[in-house]
Design an enzyme around this catalytic site. Structure first.
Site, PDB file in Angstrom:
ATOM      1  N   THR A 177       0.733  -1.027   0.295  1.00  0.00           N
ATOM      2  CA  THR A 177      -0.197  -0.193   0.107  1.00  0.00           C
ATOM      3  C   THR A 177       1.123   1.349  -0.174  1.00  0.00           C
ATOM      4  OG1 THR A 177      -0.061   0.020   1.898  1.00  0.00           O
ATOM      5  CG2 THR A 177      -2.254  -0.913   0.949  1.00  0.00           C
ATOM      6  N   ARG A 178       2.470   1.297   0.985  1.00  0.00           N
ATOM      7  CA  ARG A 178       3.236   2.468   0.555  1.00  0.00           C
ATOM      8  C   ARG A 178       2.705   3.068  -0.515  1.00  0.00           C
ATOM      9  NH1 ARG A 178       6.509  -0.076   5.706  1.00  0.00           N
ATOM     10  NH2 ARG A 178       4.923   1.079   7.695  1.00  0.00           N
ATOM     11  N   PHE A 215       0.843   8.902   8.515  1.00  0.00           N
ATOM     12  CA  PHE A 215       0.116   7.399   8.480  1.00  0.00           C
ATOM     13  C   PHE A 215       0.851   6.295   7.246  1.00  0.00           C
ATOM     14  CE2 PHE A 215      -2.021   8.635   4.894  1.00  0.00           C
ATOM     15  CZ  PHE A 215      -3.024   8.514   3.909  1.00  0.00           C
ATOM     16  N   GLU A 216       0.241   4.733   8.058  1.00  0.00           N
ATOM     17  CA  GLU A 216       0.769   3.657   7.251  1.00  0.00           C
ATOM     18  C   GLU A 216       2.430   4.025   7.343  1.00  0.00           C
ATOM     19  OE1 GLU A 216      -0.698   2.256   3.899  1.00  0.00           O
ATOM     20  OE2 GLU A 216      -2.068   2.902   3.656  1.00  0.00           O
ATOM     21  N   GLY A 217       2.986   4.826   8.528  1.00  0.00           N
ATOM     22  CA  GLY A 217       4.334   4.487   8.919  1.00  0.00           C
ATOM     23  C   GLY A 217       5.163   5.984   8.702  1.00  0.00           C
TER      24      GLY A 217
END
Length: 410
Positions: free
Chosen positions: A261-262, A386-388
């Protein structure tokens, strides 16, 4: 021996046609709705969401969808590169509305990354029947963000059921999701090695929705707290095999999800940055300032402004190419963990810097609701979080480059 492939930076004719269509769709269906949606938090912009759903159902740039941006099952018929082109163009229109789109979302990406064939068939196919449905993933807790090993939500096996207890925050589409992938610990003493993922259906006893967050940006996107109190789910809802391999279990399964997803998140950040820069350039070209007006020249001819614009454009292009590289590796079925983290770290920083610089160039008026820059500046920050978070992504990249792991640091 790993097979290498040349990366063609040019889009094919088909890909360019998709990009052009999506840009027109974003301009007509999403951009006009973005300001209204931003001003009316927790009131979902259903007209725009329905239009996105019809776009997905029509298959333009989607086909069967992609786990890269949570719009489908990530099957081979959906190229990762096309999915991030889609993410960039639609985020240029309205990133917060794109985050609100129907589909399995991050939960679908987790199932695609770590689920068994039977789980993929059961939980992902339901999103392909044309019905507006949502999915979500619940990982973050009030005391556990980037440090997954700090998760306190527990899962206990009791007979033929797992029982979940705990709470999660910041779940995108969490309140409206039909299916949520929840990360919990089955053995706190094992740290991140004790983490597993579980599939929880809406309406399961013991699963309730807490508060909806009031946010600085991406206000059209619903962000919810999820609460689990003796929430009993079937034993087979453990994501992956009951005794999963080291490559797929728990923490590594979460990381595999983010590798998918990243690149899409990075592309969304690029879309916002591009929107901000294009808008700023259009204003600068139209404005005159001081003695420049006497010569019939716009402020865009000022050397300092020209230097700022070219630097922003170069940074956006760098972020775009990193995202495309990470997606390209997915299409080649090669590992992209390093490249996905690098793209996410770069794009998250670029979008914040570009939006802030654009506001600076246009002056105080750009901070008023009369300009979309004010909204884009607020929306931009979450892409560095978000997401890391950007800090963690840069740490991951540095460790890979320098050749040591977190265990060697301890």
């Amino acid at each position: 021996m790993t097979t290498t492939h040349a990366l063609d930076f040019d889009l094919s004719e088909k890909e360019e046609n998709i990009r052009s269509f999506l840009h027109t769709f974003a301009a007509n269906a999403m951009r006009p709705a973005s300001i209204i949606a931003d001003a009316n938090e927790h009131q979902r912009p259903m007209a725009a969401i329905e239009a996105l759903h019809q776009l997905q159902s029509g298959g333009v740039g989607y086909r069967s969808g992609s786990a890269v941006d949570g719009t489908g099952d990530g099957s081979a018929s959906a190229k990762a590169l096309v999915s991030i082109i889609r993410a960039e163009e639609l985020s240029w229109g309205a990133a917060s509305i794109l985050l609100s789109r129907p589909g399995p979302g991050l939960g679908g990406a987790a199932i695609q990354a770590s689920g068994t064939p039977a789980q993929k068939e059961k939980w992902l196919k339901r999103y392909e029947d044309g019905t507006v449905r949502f999915g979500a993933m619940a990982l973050t807790e009030s005391n556990a963000g980037s440090d997954v090993s700090a998760i306190e939500t527990t899962a206990e096996l009791r007979g033929d059921h797992w029982v979940l207890n705990g709470s999660k925050i910041f779940a995108t589409n969490g309140a409206c999701a039909d299916v949520v992938v929840v990360w919990a610990t089955i053995d706190k003493s094992k740290g991140k090695d004790g983490i597993r993922a579980f599939i929880v259906e809406k309406g399961t006893p013991g699963f309730t929705i807490g508060r909806l967050e009031h946010k600085m940006g991406i206000r059209a996107s619903e962000t919810a707290e999820l609460v689990f109190a003796d929430c009993k789910i079937p034993k087979e809802n453990l994501l992956g095999e009951e005794n999963p391999s080291a490559e797929k279990k728990g923490f590594k399964g979460a990381m595999a999800t983010f590798d998918l997803t990243r690149p899409g998140v990075a592309a969304m950040a690029v879309g916002i940055a591009r929107a901000a820069l294009e808008y700023t350039v259009s204003v600068l070209e139209a404005e005159t300032d001081g003695w420049h007006a006497g010569y019939g020249r716009s402020r865009a001819h000022l050397t300092a402004l020209q230097d700022a614009v070219q630097e922003m454009d170069a940074q956006i292009e760098a972020a775009r190419l990193l995202a495309r590289r990470a997606a390209f590796l997915l299409d080649q079925k090669q590992s992209n963990g390093l490249e996905a983290s690098m793209a996410k770290a770069k794009a998250g920083r670029v979008v914040v810097d570009v939006c802030a610089k654009c506001v600076e160039l246009l002056g105080p008026a750009a901070l008023t609701r009369a300009h979309p820059l004010e909204m884009w500046l607020r929306d931009s920050k979450v892409f560095d979080i978000f997401e890391g978070t950007g800090q963690v992504q840069r740490l991951v990249v540095a460790r890979r480059i320098l050749g040591y792991t977190s265990k060697e640091l301890a």
